[in-house]
Design a protein around this motif. Sequence first.
Motif, short mmCIF file in Angstrom:
data_model
loop_
_atom_site.label_atom_id
_atom_site.label_comp_id
_atom_site.label_asym_id
_atom_site.label_seq_id
_atom_site.Cartn_x
_atom_site.Cartn_y
_atom_site.Cartn_z
N ARG A 94 0.83 -1.22 0.00
CA ARG A 94 0.00 0.00 0.00
C ARG A 94 0.86 1.26 0.00
O ARG A 94 0.57 2.23 -0.71
CB ARG A 94 -0.93 -0.02 1.21
N GLN A 95 1.94 1.27 0.77
CA GLN A 95 2.79 2.45 0.86
C GLN A 95 3.47 2.76 -0.47
O GLN A 95 3.55 3.92 -0.88
CB GLN A 95 3.84 2.26 1.95
N ARG A 139 2.44 1.92 -3.43
CA ARG A 139 1.40 2.36 -4.38
C ARG A 139 1.00 3.81 -4.11
O ARG A 139 0.78 4.58 -5.05
CB ARG A 139 0.19 1.45 -4.31
N ARG A 140 0.93 4.20 -2.84
CA ARG A 140 0.59 5.60 -2.51
C ARG A 140 1.69 6.54 -2.97
O ARG A 140 1.42 7.66 -3.41
CB ARG A 140 0.35 5.75 -1.02
N GLU A 154 1.11 7.19 -6.63
CA GLU A 154 -0.13 7.85 -7.03
C GLU A 154 0.09 9.35 -7.21
O GLU A 154 0.90 9.96 -6.52
CB GLU A 154 -1.21 7.67 -5.96
N ASN A 177 -0.95 13.19 -6.66
CA ASN A 177 -1.69 13.95 -5.66
C ASN A 177 -2.67 14.88 -6.38
O ASN A 177 -2.82 14.83 -7.60
CB ASN A 177 -0.74 14.70 -4.72
#
Length: 77
Positions: free
Chosen positions: A26-27, A29-30, A33, A35
């Motif tokens: 998850r980290q 992938r964030r 991403e 903003n």
Amino acid sequence: MMKPTYLGLDQARDVLSEMGIEFNDRQIRRAAEKNAAGKRKLPFFVDPIDGRLKIEKDVLIRAYMEAQNRARRELDL
């Protein structure tokens, strides 16, 4: 000149892990991403052939080295 090595999200996470920087799925992938301003935390790009996020290995490593150098400069006020 060396050939560039392009990494997917999982491979990038593995390279960072080798450097002692642990991210879960998850980290990473964030970090890839966009903003609200359309910028990514790490310089991933969309591969024009397969449409997946990629990052060049040396660029990823350099991003962490530059962040560390910035932190050192700020410490040496």
